[in-house]
Design an enzyme around this catalytic site. Structure first.
Site, PDB file in Angstrom:
ATOM      1  N   CYS A  24       5.233  -1.424  -0.139  1.00  0.00           N
ATOM      2  CA  CYS A  24       4.562  -0.233  -0.417  1.00  0.00           C
ATOM      3  C   CYS A  24       2.643  -0.218  -0.791  1.00  0.00           C
ATOM      4  CB  CYS A  24       5.322   0.743  -0.662  1.00  0.00           C
ATOM      5  SG  CYS A  24       5.765   0.288  -2.741  1.00  0.00           S
ATOM      6  N   LYS A  26       2.209   1.488  -3.481  1.00  0.00           N
ATOM      7  CA  LYS A  26       2.594   1.408  -4.801  1.00  0.00           C
ATOM      8  C   LYS A  26       3.005   0.410  -5.687  1.00  0.00           C
ATOM      9  CE  LYS A  26       6.733   3.317  -6.719  1.00  0.00           C
ATOM     10  NZ  LYS A  26       7.183   4.653  -6.862  1.00  0.00           N
TER      11      LYS A  26
END
Length: 86
Positions: A24, A26
Site C-alpha cells: 500500500c 502508506k
C-alpha cells in the site's frame, strides 16, 4: 550510497501470493516519513483549543496511558468494534 542507519525502499514480497510484490502507498513511503527532519520524536498533548496549535511535551508513559483510557472510553460508549482496528 548505502547507509546502514537508514531504512531503504519498502516493498511487498513477490513470492507472497496475497501481495504479489504490491504494497500500500502508506507503507511504501515509510522510510520517507521515519527519516523526515520534522518527524515528532516525543509525544505532545494539546494544551489549547483544538486547531490552536498549542501542545506541550509529555512522557511516553503518560501518552500511552491517555491512549489506553480513550480506547476504553470508546469501547464503553460504542462497543469493542470502535477500537478493533488498533
Amino acid at each position: 550510497m548505502l547507509d546502514n542507519n537508514r531504512i531503504g525502499r519498502v516493498r511487498g514480497a513477490e513470492e507472497n501470493a496475497y501481495t504479489a510484490g504490491v504494497i500500500c502507498a502508506k507503507v511504501a513511503r515509510y522510510a520517507e516519513r521515519v527519516h523526515h527532519p520534522d518527524r515528532l520524536m516525543q509525544p505532545l498533548q494539546r494544551t489549547g483549543a483544538k486547531g490552536s496549535g498549542s501542545f506541550a511535551p509529555i512522557s511516553w508513559d503518560d501518552a500511552l496511558d491517555i491512549v489506553a483510557e480513550e480506547f476504553l472510553r470508546a469501547e464503553q460508549k460504542h462497543g469493542s468494534e470502535a477500537v478493533w482496528p488498533w
